[in-house]
Scaffold this motif. Sequence first.
Motif, PDB file in Angstrom:
ATOM      1  N   GLU A 155       0.832  -1.194   0.000  1.00  0.00           N
ATOM      2  CA  GLU A 155       0.000   0.000   0.000  1.00  0.00           C
ATOM      3  C   GLU A 155       0.870   1.249   0.000  1.00  0.00           C
ATOM      4  O   GLU A 155       1.888   1.324   0.691  1.00  0.00           O
ATOM      5  CB  GLU A 155      -0.884   0.001   1.258  1.00  0.00           C
ATOM      6  CG  GLU A 155      -1.937  -1.090   1.241  1.00  0.00           C
ATOM      7  CD  GLU A 155      -2.941  -0.914   0.131  1.00  0.00           C
ATOM      8  OE1 GLU A 155      -3.282   0.240  -0.183  1.00  0.00           O
ATOM      9  OE2 GLU A 155      -3.377  -1.904  -0.446  1.00  0.00           O
ATOM     10  N   PRO A 156       0.520   2.263  -0.790  1.00  0.00           N
ATOM     11  CA  PRO A 156       1.323   3.487  -0.804  1.00  0.00           C
ATOM     12  C   PRO A 156       1.221   4.216   0.525  1.00  0.00           C
ATOM     13  O   PRO A 156       0.160   4.247   1.143  1.00  0.00           O
ATOM     14  CB  PRO A 156       0.688   4.316  -1.929  1.00  0.00           C
ATOM     15  CG  PRO A 156      -0.720   3.803  -2.030  1.00  0.00           C
ATOM     16  CD  PRO A 156      -0.657   2.358  -1.673  1.00  0.00           C
TER      17      PRO A 156
ATOM     18  N   LEU B 206      -6.017 -11.032   8.202  1.00  0.00           N
ATOM     19  CA  LEU B 206      -5.977  -9.646   7.749  1.00  0.00           C
ATOM     20  C   LEU B 206      -7.369  -9.025   7.765  1.00  0.00           C
ATOM     21  O   LEU B 206      -7.531  -7.860   8.130  1.00  0.00           O
ATOM     22  CB  LEU B 206      -5.375  -9.563   6.342  1.00  0.00           C
ATOM     23  CG  LEU B 206      -3.852  -9.412   6.279  1.00  0.00           C
ATOM     24  CD1 LEU B 206      -3.166 -10.684   6.778  1.00  0.00           C
ATOM     25  CD2 LEU B 206      -3.398  -9.088   4.862  1.00  0.00           C
ATOM     26  N   HIS B 207      -8.379  -9.811   7.387  1.00  0.00           N
ATOM     27  CA  HIS B 207      -9.750  -9.292   7.380  1.00  0.00           C
ATOM     28  C   HIS B 207     -10.168  -8.841   8.778  1.00  0.00           C
ATOM     29  O   HIS B 207     -10.710  -7.742   8.962  1.00  0.00           O
ATOM     30  CB  HIS B 207     -10.714 -10.359   6.876  1.00  0.00           C
ATOM     31  CG  HIS B 207     -10.599 -10.595   5.400  1.00  0.00           C
ATOM     32  ND1 HIS B 207     -11.268 -11.616   4.752  1.00  0.00           N
ATOM     33  CD2 HIS B 207      -9.906  -9.953   4.436  1.00  0.00           C
ATOM     34  CE1 HIS B 207     -10.984 -11.576   3.462  1.00  0.00           C
ATOM     35  NE2 HIS B 207     -10.161 -10.587   3.251  1.00  0.00           N
TER      36      HIS B 207
ATOM     37  N   ILE C 196     -10.867  -3.626   2.834  1.00  0.00           N
ATOM     38  CA  ILE C 196     -10.071  -4.667   3.472  1.00  0.00           C
ATOM     39  C   ILE C 196      -9.748  -5.786   2.483  1.00  0.00           C
ATOM     40  O   ILE C 196      -8.608  -6.266   2.404  1.00  0.00           O
ATOM     41  CB  ILE C 196     -10.807  -5.243   4.698  1.00  0.00           C
ATOM     42  CG1 ILE C 196     -10.943  -4.180   5.786  1.00  0.00           C
ATOM     43  CG2 ILE C 196     -10.069  -6.463   5.248  1.00  0.00           C
ATOM     44  CD1 ILE C 196     -11.809  -4.614   6.954  1.00  0.00           C
ATOM     45  N   LYS C 197     -10.750  -6.178   1.715  1.00  0.00           N
ATOM     46  CA  LYS C 197     -10.546  -7.263   0.745  1.00  0.00           C
ATOM     47  C   LYS C 197      -9.487  -6.887  -0.275  1.00  0.00           C
ATOM     48  O   LYS C 197      -8.578  -7.689  -0.579  1.00  0.00           O
ATOM     49  CB  LYS C 197     -11.864  -7.591   0.050  1.00  0.00           C
ATOM     50  CG  LYS C 197     -11.751  -8.741  -0.940  1.00  0.00           C
ATOM     51  CD  LYS C 197     -13.104  -9.065  -1.557  1.00  0.00           C
ATOM     52  CE  LYS C 197     -12.978 -10.212  -2.555  1.00  0.00           C
ATOM     53  NZ  LYS C 197     -14.284 -10.547  -3.186  1.00  0.00           N
ATOM     54  N   GLU C 198      -9.569  -5.677  -0.819  1.00  0.00           N
ATOM     55  CA  GLU C 198      -8.605  -5.243  -1.831  1.00  0.00           C
ATOM     56  C   GLU C 198      -7.205  -5.143  -1.240  1.00  0.00           C
ATOM     57  O   GLU C 198      -6.225  -5.605  -1.848  1.00  0.00           O
ATOM     58  CB  GLU C 198      -9.056  -3.886  -2.396  1.00  0.00           C
ATOM     59  CG  GLU C 198      -8.233  -3.404  -3.600  1.00  0.00           C
ATOM     60  CD  GLU C 198      -6.960  -2.683  -3.196  1.00  0.00           C
ATOM     61  OE1 GLU C 198      -5.977  -2.737  -3.975  1.00  0.00           O
ATOM     62  OE2 GLU C 198      -6.941  -2.084  -2.105  1.00  0.00           O
TER      63      GLU C 198
ATOM     64  N   GLU D 104      -5.514  -8.716  -0.514  1.00  0.00           N
ATOM     65  CA  GLU D 104      -4.931  -9.398  -1.662  1.00  0.00           C
ATOM     66  C   GLU D 104      -3.630  -8.728  -2.085  1.00  0.00           C
ATOM     67  O   GLU D 104      -2.656  -9.409  -2.443  1.00  0.00           O
ATOM     68  CB  GLU D 104      -5.932  -9.424  -2.819  1.00  0.00           C
ATOM     69  CG  GLU D 104      -7.222 -10.173  -2.504  1.00  0.00           C
ATOM     70  CD  GLU D 104      -6.958 -11.554  -1.914  1.00  0.00           C
ATOM     71  OE1 GLU D 104      -6.139 -12.311  -2.485  1.00  0.00           O
ATOM     72  OE2 GLU D 104      -7.566 -11.884  -0.867  1.00  0.00           O
ATOM     73  N   ARG D 105      -3.597  -7.423  -2.049  1.00  0.00           N
ATOM     74  CA  ARG D 105      -2.376  -6.704  -2.435  1.00  0.00           C
ATOM     75  C   ARG D 105      -1.255  -6.998  -1.451  1.00  0.00           C
ATOM     76  O   ARG D 105      -0.093  -7.215  -1.853  1.00  0.00           O
ATOM     77  CB  ARG D 105      -2.658  -5.203  -2.493  1.00  0.00           C
ATOM     78  CG  ARG D 105      -1.469  -4.395  -3.019  1.00  0.00           C
ATOM     79  CD  ARG D 105      -1.772  -2.915  -3.045  1.00  0.00           C
ATOM     80  NE  ARG D 105      -2.899  -2.608  -3.930  1.00  0.00           N
ATOM     81  CZ  ARG D 105      -3.345  -1.377  -4.129  1.00  0.00           C
ATOM     82  NH1 ARG D 105      -2.781  -0.357  -3.484  1.00  0.00           N
ATOM     83  NH2 ARG D 105      -4.355  -1.150  -4.949  1.00  0.00           N
ATOM     84  N   LEU D 106      -1.567  -7.002  -0.158  1.00  0.00           N
ATOM     85  CA  LEU D 106      -0.541  -7.235   0.851  1.00  0.00           C
ATOM     86  C   LEU D 106      -0.040  -8.668   0.837  1.00  0.00           C
ATOM     87  O   LEU D 106       1.152  -8.924   1.057  1.00  0.00           O
ATOM     88  CB  LEU D 106      -1.080  -6.862   2.236  1.00  0.00           C
ATOM     89  CG  LEU D 106      -1.253  -5.361   2.468  1.00  0.00           C
ATOM     90  CD1 LEU D 106      -2.044  -5.101   3.743  1.00  0.00           C
ATOM     91  CD2 LEU D 106       0.102  -4.671   2.541  1.00  0.00           C
ATOM     92  N   LEU D 107      -0.917  -9.633   0.588  1.00  0.00           N
ATOM     93  CA  LEU D 107      -0.462 -11.019   0.496  1.00  0.00           C
ATOM     94  C   LEU D 107       0.481 -11.196  -0.684  1.00  0.00           C
ATOM     95  O   LEU D 107       1.456 -11.954  -0.613  1.00  0.00           O
ATOM     96  CB  LEU D 107      -1.653 -11.965   0.387  1.00  0.00           C
ATOM     97  CG  LEU D 107      -2.505 -12.113   1.654  1.00  0.00           C
ATOM     98  CD1 LEU D 107      -3.650 -13.088   1.423  1.00  0.00           C
ATOM     99  CD2 LEU D 107      -1.658 -12.561   2.848  1.00  0.00           C
ATOM    100  N   ASP D 108       0.200 -10.496  -1.776  1.00  0.00           N
ATOM    101  CA  ASP D 108       1.141 -10.484  -2.894  1.00  0.00           C
ATOM    102  C   ASP D 108       2.480  -9.893  -2.461  1.00  0.00           C
ATOM    103  O   ASP D 108       3.545 -10.436  -2.762  1.00  0.00           O
ATOM    104  CB  ASP D 108       0.575  -9.646  -4.053  1.00  0.00           C
ATOM    105  CG  ASP D 108      -0.116 -10.505  -5.099  1.00  0.00           C
ATOM    106  OD1 ASP D 108       0.012 -11.739  -5.031  1.00  0.00           O
ATOM    107  OD2 ASP D 108      -0.789  -9.941  -5.975  1.00  0.00           O
TER     108      ASP D 108
END
Length: 333
Positions: free
Chosen positions: A9-10, A119-120, A133-135, A138-142
């Motif tokens: 996340e930025p 994370l949720h 949270i969902k978006e 997924e970005r953080l798991l990547d």
Amino acid sequence: MSERTQHAEPPRTGTPGEVLIEARGLTKRFTKKGAEPFVAVAGVDFEVRRGEVFGFLGPNGAGKSTTMRMIGCVSPSTGGSLRIFGLEPSAAGPAIRARLGVVPQEDTLDTEMQVRDNLHVYGRYFGLPRAVIKERTERLLDFVQLADRGSDKVEPLSGGMKRRLTIARSLINEPEILILDEPTTGLDPQARHVVWDRLYRLKQQGTTLILTTHYMDEAEQLCDRLVVMDKGRIAAEGTPRALIERYSTREVLELRFPLDEQDQAAEKLAGVADGVIAEKVEVLPDRVLVYADDGETALQAVRARGLEPMTALVRRSTLEDVFLTLTGRTLVD
């Protein structure tokens, strides 16, 4: 590696280099009925600037974790001043905590839940909408290279995977400051380097990191600036390279002798520390350290005194040598 994998996340916008944390005379006393007050942090001064990696290093009991808890607004100070984002924790604790991410020394994951659900649930603590949270999940798991383990339970994950998941969880609220208490303790070298890579990427993106560590190479790899704490006070402050130049020599000669000969060898070596050949000689339980600008010249001087070590190694000075100088003992005691 995909572009998506490389970005978390930025961070929130701000002026690079601005002071985010300012401590002046920061003190923490613990009082117990019938006992003298124990001073864990004894009037320290420091600043943390936006976008830097700032480290707290020192022996166990030096006051590092206590200082981190005050910065995290979970333990009130008992003296001096502390301002975070220009706010006082005593008056604006919840507002400050909403802008922080915390990676505790021990993982506090729910091991019976799935990776993604950890994370949720954490995101809900910050009141974030489910879609957000969902978006972010997924970005953080990547980002932490766990996208393929999102549906797995946490319990069977390796220590390194759990640590990366804890880091991902700490980023769910897009913190401006990420606080990490010994982020790689207990991990094998490969897992440590993966965590270092993720933290370095966060730094590149402008996230401010504050960490404590017992690993000297970790501090040298990650920290822009650091303070060395001992007995609740700051013994030194600066960049890793500046501290090494200030408190050690360019090189260190490590000598190992048979244990029954080490004391006698150390006596003969005392004359080497003349300020020309070497600055000082440090006797440790298992080896002798000779601090010199030219380790090979120092080794020749050792042999000229009739000493032949079992092993001799010339290396550059490190932060561990700084600790030996400043605290008189190794970092883990």
